[in-house]
Design a protein around this motif. Structure first.
Motif, short mmCIF file in Angstrom:
data_model
loop_
_atom_site.label_atom_id
_atom_site.label_comp_id
_atom_site.label_asym_id
_atom_site.label_seq_id
_atom_site.Cartn_x
_atom_site.Cartn_y
_atom_site.Cartn_z
N SER A 10 -25.12 -33.16 -75.04
CA SER A 10 -24.13 -33.10 -76.40
C SER A 10 -22.96 -34.07 -76.14
O SER A 10 -21.80 -34.07 -76.95
N LEU A 11 -22.74 -34.56 -75.07
CA LEU A 11 -21.29 -35.51 -74.73
C LEU A 11 -21.52 -36.84 -75.09
O LEU A 11 -22.52 -37.45 -74.69
N PRO A 12 -20.44 -37.67 -75.39
CA PRO A 12 -20.44 -39.01 -75.63
C PRO A 12 -20.44 -40.09 -74.49
O PRO A 12 -20.64 -40.98 -74.63
N VAL A 13 -20.07 -39.40 -73.34
CA VAL A 13 -20.07 -40.35 -72.10
C VAL A 13 -20.82 -39.59 -71.01
O VAL A 13 -21.23 -38.40 -71.24
N ALA A 14 -21.12 -40.45 -69.92
CA ALA A 14 -21.89 -39.57 -68.90
C ALA A 14 -21.15 -38.58 -68.14
O ALA A 14 -19.95 -38.82 -68.12
N VAL A 15 -21.76 -37.53 -67.68
CA VAL A 15 -21.19 -36.78 -66.65
C VAL A 15 -22.36 -36.41 -65.37
O VAL A 15 -23.55 -37.02 -65.59
N PRO A 16 -21.91 -36.01 -64.27
CA PRO A 16 -22.82 -35.90 -63.32
C PRO A 16 -24.03 -35.17 -63.65
O PRO A 16 -23.82 -34.18 -64.28
N VAL A 17 -24.94 -35.63 -62.95
CA VAL A 17 -26.26 -35.23 -63.13
C VAL A 17 -26.91 -34.50 -61.72
O VAL A 17 -26.99 -35.46 -60.92
N PRO A 18 -26.76 -33.32 -61.54
CA PRO A 18 -27.11 -32.93 -60.22
C PRO A 18 -28.66 -33.17 -59.94
O PRO A 18 -29.48 -32.79 -60.74
N LEU A 19 -28.96 -33.65 -58.80
CA LEU A 19 -30.49 -33.75 -58.14
C LEU A 19 -30.97 -32.78 -57.46
O LEU A 19 -32.31 -32.18 -57.85
N ALA B 155 -11.01 -28.57 -68.27
CA ALA B 155 -10.13 -27.70 -67.62
C ALA B 155 -9.34 -28.41 -66.52
O ALA B 155 -8.50 -27.92 -65.97
N ASP B 156 -9.71 -29.83 -66.16
CA ASP B 156 -9.00 -30.65 -65.00
C ASP B 156 -9.11 -32.06 -65.33
O ASP B 156 -9.57 -33.02 -64.71
N LEU B 157 -8.77 -32.32 -66.83
CA LEU B 157 -8.77 -33.82 -67.05
C LEU B 157 -7.72 -34.59 -66.65
O LEU B 157 -6.91 -35.09 -67.36
N GLN B 158 -7.88 -34.83 -65.10
CA GLN B 158 -6.90 -35.66 -64.57
C GLN B 158 -7.55 -37.16 -64.38
O GLN B 158 -8.78 -37.27 -64.48
N PRO B 159 -6.92 -38.20 -63.89
CA PRO B 159 -7.04 -39.46 -63.39
C PRO B 159 -8.24 -39.51 -62.65
O PRO B 159 -9.41 -40.08 -62.68
N GLY B 160 -8.02 -38.55 -61.45
CA GLY B 160 -9.11 -38.55 -60.58
C GLY B 160 -10.51 -38.04 -61.03
O GLY B 160 -11.54 -38.36 -60.46
N ASP C 115 -16.55 -34.19 -62.01
CA ASP C 115 -15.57 -33.03 -61.41
C ASP C 115 -15.72 -31.82 -62.25
O ASP C 115 -14.43 -31.54 -62.74
N PHE C 116 -16.55 -30.95 -62.60
CA PHE C 116 -16.63 -29.97 -63.80
C PHE C 116 -16.58 -28.80 -63.15
O PHE C 116 -16.75 -27.79 -63.44
N GLY C 117 -15.89 -28.72 -61.66
CA GLY C 117 -15.74 -27.36 -61.09
C GLY C 117 -14.97 -26.41 -61.77
O GLY C 117 -15.21 -25.18 -61.83
N CYS C 118 -13.91 -26.80 -62.61
CA CYS C 118 -13.28 -25.74 -63.50
C CYS C 118 -13.56 -25.43 -64.88
O CYS C 118 -13.06 -24.72 -65.49
#
Length: 299
Positions: free
Chosen positions: A80-89, A197-202, A216-219
């Motif tokens: 549902s998101l317009p850009v890539a996010v981490p995919v856990p293997l 919840a943590d949209l920072q440069p890193g 980094d979706f930990g938050c």
């Protein structure tokens, strides 16, 4: 190289540990090159595994507690998101010398944006608004509460403590004024929404000036949409903030809370990382400067 230790009780994490863990638990990848990822991230130590994977070892028990959440929810959110996010293997188990679960993900190409040196701030603001809007629009049913899912007023004591500790380093009176204004804003009256919840440069990747991935979706979890507005001060220059605000449809109260969230995150970051992570401390200083210099749009 990976940043050094930043937290009390942080275990020793190095390429040797990663190699041993991979060989023991995922022998199909044994022998692939393991290289530290140049990152100032504070939550995970990251190592490139071969050409198209990355290994993430949590630095603290709190971050390790988020591993299951990321594995459960990122595959559901990604379509549902317009850009890539981490995919856990795969998810690794505790191993000799390391007490917590860890993960292997697909590698995502891109670079962290450098505030003040963006190739096209207007396009990046548009991309960020599209991501935030899409994330907030995902069905929240059964979602977990975000790590930053509390009301802003719950951060009052820690924020004022950080202001007091940084007196002489930041303008304490101006910071207090921004914080007081945020607390006066009406609270979020709607249902909680999905937030990063943590949209920072890193935690952002760009390619050719455009947003290519959010990491980094930990938050992540459910909370006030104002939390994700922190990116307006963490990444975007003043000249495009109004365009970003209009694109996400933030009303006056949400925007004011967003300023408060940014301040309540940046101040403690500066106090915590002044001596252990100079890049993170510099980012926090930048955010505080932007917040104190930004009077907000006339309404």
């Amino acid at each position: 190289m990976c940043a050094g230790k930043m937290h009390a009780g942080e275990p020793d994490i190095d390429a040797s540990l990663v190699n041993r863990a991979i060989a023991a638990q995922f022998p199909q990848w044994a022998g692939l090159p393991v290289e530290p990822v140049g990152s100032v991230g504070t939550s995970n130590a990251m190592y490139r595994l071969g050409a198209d994977m990355v290994v993430r070892f949590p630095r603290t028990a709190g971050v390790a507690n988020d591993v299951d959440k990321e594995h459960a929810w990122l595959p559901r959110l990604a379509p549902s998101l317009p850009v890539a996010v981490p995919v856990p293997l795969v998810k690794g188990k505790p191993t000799e010398g390391y007490p917590w679960p860890w993960s292997v993900y697909h590698w995502l190409d891109g670079e962290n944006p450098a505030p003040g040196h963006l190739a096209d701030p207007g396009l990046l603001a548009k991309d960020l608004a599209e991501f935030v809007t899409a994330l907030h629009g995902i069905d929240p049913a059964s979602g977990p509460l975000s790590y930053r899912g509390e009301p802003l007023e719950a951060r009052d004591a820690s924020t004022r403590s950080a202001i007091a500790e940084l007196r002489g380093i930041v303008d304490a009176e101006a910071a207090t004024a921004v914080w007081d204004a945020a607390l006066k804003a009406p609270v979020w009256a709607g249902s909680p929404v999905w937030i990063h919840a943590d949209l920072q440069p890193g935690n952002l990747l760009v390619a050719q000036g455009r947003l290519s991935a959010v990491i980094d979706f930990g938050c992540m979890g459910l909370g006030d949409p104002a939390v994700d507005l922190i990116v307006a001060w963490y990444v975007l220059p003043a000249c495009v903030r109004d365009a970003f605000r209009d694109a996400v449809g933030a009303d006056d109260a949400t925007w004011a809370r967003g300023r408060g969230w940014a301040l309540s995150i940046a101040l403690p970051e500066l106090t915590y990382y002044r001596d252990t992570n100079p890049v993170m401390a510099a980012i926090a200083r930048h955010v505080i400067h932007e917040l104190l210099a930004d009077p907000g749009r006339a309404v």
